[in-house]
Design a protein around this motif. Structure first.
Motif, PDB file in Angstrom:
ATOM      1  N   THR A   4      48.033 -66.332  89.700  1.00 16.73           N
ATOM      2  CA  THR A   4      48.348 -66.777  91.192  1.00 16.73           C
ATOM      3  C   THR A   4      48.310 -68.522  90.769  1.00 16.73           C
ATOM      4  O   THR A   4      47.352 -68.945  90.169  1.00 16.73           O
ATOM      5  N   LYS A   7      47.302 -70.896  96.126  1.00 18.84           N
ATOM      6  CA  LYS A   7      46.647 -69.967  97.185  1.00 18.84           C
ATOM      7  C   LYS A   7      46.336 -70.775  98.399  1.00 18.84           C
ATOM      8  O   LYS A   7      45.499 -71.826  98.117  1.00 18.84           O
ATOM      9  N   GLU A   9      44.302 -70.920 102.079  1.00 20.85           N
ATOM     10  CA  GLU A   9      43.341 -70.263 102.820  1.00 20.85           C
ATOM     11  C   GLU A   9      43.202 -70.997 104.130  1.00 20.85           C
ATOM     12  O   GLU A   9      42.674 -72.206 104.280  1.00 20.85           O
ATOM     13  N   GLU A  42      49.306 -66.302  99.069  1.00 20.89           N
ATOM     14  CA  GLU A  42      49.199 -66.882  97.657  1.00 20.89           C
ATOM     15  C   GLU A  42      50.810 -66.449  96.973  1.00 20.89           C
ATOM     16  O   GLU A  42      51.266 -65.780  97.298  1.00 20.89           O
TER      17      GLU A  42
END
Ligand code: SF4
Length: 329
Positions: A4, A7, A9, A42
């Protein structure tokens, strides 16, 4: 295993309204444009991740936050595990070259008073990563990469002396010259003549493979995203409604909004499940979005009070196929 690279959030951006008619009408309470409202996703290395939705869905704001052109209201943006939101400008500076952006309008995004050479040399000088002859060599090399050849023919031209396609190639070269790992491409071909869109898109695909770059590709065009992207997230009024591999999202769309968007797109694949639905009206104001499911005022599959009262979460329904809709509780 593919790692990844980025990402996100609970990423949120609410723009406060500080003046104007709306502010004076509702002066007793704070008003915000809820452009992006707690989204998660992601992006893997080399992945082309499409962000699709109507105008006003929050796509561009999301893209700009990912490269820190806009500060989020809250949430995290983890670049290789490190939160760039909480970094100081000094801490972020070395990462600036890893995260780049290509804008919608190449004419506006290129300084009309600078030559192609200066436009492409500027990031190298600002980041202090090349000097003297090396700058010239890197500029020539990047012009070759974006297929503006021979480079010497373009070095001293100004943006107004280039065609729309050539300008977008220069803008792409500027994004590439610092060897980024991730590029946000915000509707990069929508201002171009239809005849040269395919050329520029093919160039981006090729560059993604040869340079190993991951893209966030912002578009309102689901048909285009289908051909270009590995993964697609569909946004509506600041929320992600559906997220899946491009193949899965096109062949097995779950969310009523995705189905409606697809119904408006000519899809030549007979195996695709086409919905016989269309959505009516305009996207509601992000200042006062509908309660519960934000799509409930336009949803052709509205199932009742629950849609008005409860905001559906984005949940995994199939393998890496996520949807936010009470039909799938
Ligand atoms: Fe439609 Fe309800 Fe699903 Fe929203 S939650 S998309 S209103 S069925």
């Amino acid at each position: 295993m593919t790692e990844t690279i980025l990402k996100v959030e609970k990423l949120k951006k609410w723009f406060p309204i500080t003046r104007g008619l709306l502010r004076s009408l509702f002066s007793r309470r704070e008003l915000y444009v809820r452009a992006v409202d707690e989204i998660d996703f992601e992006i893997k290395e080399r992945e082309i991740f499409g962000l699709v939705g109507e105008s006003g869905s929050g796509k561009t704001t999301t893209g700009r936050m990912l490269v820190r052109l806009i500060e989020p209201t809250s949430g995290k943006i983890l670049y290789r595990g490190k939160d760039i939101v909480s970094m100081s400008d000094e801490e972020f500076k070395p990462l600036r070259k890893k995260l780049q952006m290509i804008f919608q309008d190449p004419y506006e995004s290129l300084n009309p008073k600078m030559t192609v050479f200066d436009i492409l040399a500027e990031p190298l000088r600002v980041q202090n990563v090349a000097h003297g002859d090396e700058i010239y060599e890197r500029v020539c090399k990047i012009l070759e990469d974006v297929e503006l050849t021979p480079p010497q023919e373009f070095l001293q031209r100004y943006p107004h002396e280039l065609s729309g396609g050539q300008r977008q190639r220069v803008a792409t070269g500027r994004a590439l010259i610092l060897n980024p790992e991730f590029i946000v491409a915000d509707e990069p071909v929508s201002m171009l003549d239809v005849s040269i869109r395919a050329e520029v898109l093919n160039l981006m695909l090729q560059l993604s493979e040869t340079h190993g770059i991951a893209f966030l590709y912002i578009t309102h065009d689901l048909a285009l995203a289908r051909h270009l992207c590995d993964t697609i997230a569909v946004m509506y009024l600041g929320k992600i409604m559906e997220l899946a591999s491009a193949d899965s999202l096109i062949k097995e769309p779950l969310h009523p909004y995705t189905k409606a968007l697809l119904a408006a797109v000519p899809v030549p694949d007979p195996t695709s499940k086409r919905a016989e639905v269309t959505i009516k009206g305009e996207i509601p104001s992000p200042v006062n979005p509908p309660s519960g499911c934000r799509f409930h005022t336009r949803c052709p599959q509205f199932i009742g009070e629950i849609c008005k009262k409860e905001t559906p979460s984005l949940v995994e329904i199939g393998s890496h196929h996520y949807v936010a809709c009470h039909l799938y509780r």
